[in-house]
Design an enzyme around this catalytic site. Structure first.
Site, PDB file in Angstrom:
ATOM      1  N   TYR A  93       0.861  -1.188   0.000  1.00 10.36           N
ATOM      2  CA  TYR A  93       0.000   0.000   0.000  1.00 10.36           C
ATOM      3  C   TYR A  93       0.892   1.231   0.000  1.00 10.36           C
ATOM      4  O   TYR A  93       1.878   1.291   0.735  1.00 10.36           O
ATOM      5  CB  TYR A  93      -0.879   0.016   1.262  1.00 10.36           C
ATOM      6  CG  TYR A  93      -1.709   1.265   1.386  1.00 10.36           C
ATOM      7  CD1 TYR A  93      -3.003   1.314   0.871  1.00 10.36           C
ATOM      8  CD2 TYR A  93      -1.191   2.414   1.986  1.00 10.36           C
ATOM      9  CE1 TYR A  93      -3.762   2.473   0.963  1.00 10.36           C
ATOM     10  CE2 TYR A  93      -1.943   3.570   2.076  1.00 10.36           C
ATOM     11  CZ  TYR A  93      -3.227   3.591   1.554  1.00 10.36           C
ATOM     12  OH  TYR A  93      -3.968   4.741   1.640  1.00 10.36           O
ATOM     13  N   GLU A  95      -3.550   7.484  -4.137  1.00  8.91           N
ATOM     14  CA  GLU A  95      -3.517   6.194  -3.448  1.00  8.91           C
ATOM     15  C   GLU A  95      -3.233   5.077  -4.433  1.00  8.91           C
ATOM     16  O   GLU A  95      -3.951   4.930  -5.426  1.00  8.91           O
ATOM     17  CB  GLU A  95      -4.858   5.942  -2.744  1.00  8.91           C
ATOM     18  CG  GLU A  95      -4.837   4.719  -1.846  1.00  8.91           C
ATOM     19  CD  GLU A  95      -6.160   4.517  -1.118  1.00  8.91           C
ATOM     20  OE1 GLU A  95      -7.208   4.430  -1.788  1.00  8.91           O
ATOM     21  OE2 GLU A  95      -6.147   4.456   0.125  1.00  8.91           O
TER      22      GLU A  95
END
Ligand code: ADP
Ligand code: MG
Length: 242
Positions: A119, A207
């Site tokens: 992530y 993101e």
């Protein structure tokens, strides 16, 4: 304002960040040409809606089939089949609410062989005006859940706007992801490219979930969620047109 994954990836690519090849399509008729252009042997058919959680989402209409909003295809026929099933249908994900969102565009992308999923996100720290990278080895899942269950697995690296992103920031990202050798170099390079994209385009949030390591040892941005401060749009008519 949000843009679609494929538009976000096009922006990242401009700044040299590694993304897969892909073709956006608006009708099932375009699926075959897109799949042929990419060549295979693996394709991913990805719903383009302004919401995440597409992979684990579910379509309301039975004709869309049981699979989610991101589908792995192993032949051109399968790409065509998925495209005709998904286009025009309503995808419900954890982020759309019960009403779901209609899928009017698909992104046909080269399939990657994934070794690991990480992530990575970047956001503006309102208090200081600096950009912070948030990274975790726990990629491909809901980051709020990771933050809740295992907060020690989330690392924040803040970049001083006076210097911009430096190699040491990139090395900190690499370290947080447990990368060494060539992959650490790739992570350093990627951090600087993402920072430049973020700042140049006045992003509010970027993101990448997941950022992957491929089986042949390459870092790649496999998903991209980009949002902009609406004030920034005046300075970026190119983004405003998306
Ligand atoms: P979302 O976050 O909306 O579910 P993603 O783009 O993250 O959508 O896709 C969901 C999952 O599908 C990813 O975590 C990854 O495992 C897989 N995936 C996405 N794109 C590809 C690709 N190009 N090749 C292989 N797998 C992919
Ligand atoms: Mg994702």
């Amino acid at each position: 304002m949000n843009i679609h994954e494929y538009q976000g990836k096009a922006l990242l690519k401009e700044f040299g960040a590694p993304v897969s090849r892909g073709v956006a399509i608006f009708s099932a008729e375009e699926a075959e040409a897109a799949a042929r252009e990419l060549g295979g042997p693996l394709w991913v058919v990805k719903s383009q809606i302004h919401a995440g959680g597409r992979g684990k989402g579910k379509f309301k209409e039975a004709e869309a089939g049981e699979k989610g909003g991101v589908r792995l295809a192993k032949s051109i026929d399968e790409v065509k089949e998925f495209a005709s099933q998904m286009l025009g249908k309503t995808l419900v994900t954890v982020q759309t609410g019960d009403a779901g969102k209609q899928v009017n565009r698909l992104y046909i992308e080269d399939g990657s062989d994934i070794e690991k999923e990480f992530y990575l996100s970047a956001l503006v720290d309102r208090a200081t005006g600096s950009v912070a990278f948030v990274v975790s080895t726990e990629g491909g899942m809901d980051i709020e859940q990771v933050a809740h269950d295992t907060p020690e697995k989330i690392h924040t690296i803040t970049v001083d706007p006076a210097t911009g992103a430096m190699p040491h920031h990139g090395r900190a990202v690499a370290k947080a992801l447990g990368l060494s050798g060539d992959l650490a170099k790739q992570a350093t390079d990627l951090t600087i490219k993402l920072y430049n994209a973020f700042v140049s385009k006045d992003m509010e949030m970027l993101e990448i979930n997941p950022l992957i390591v491929t089986t042949d040892g390459k870092l790649r941005c496999l998903d991209a969620k980009v949002s902009f401060d609406s004030n920034a749009l005046y300075r970026h008519p190119d983004v405003q047109k998306l």
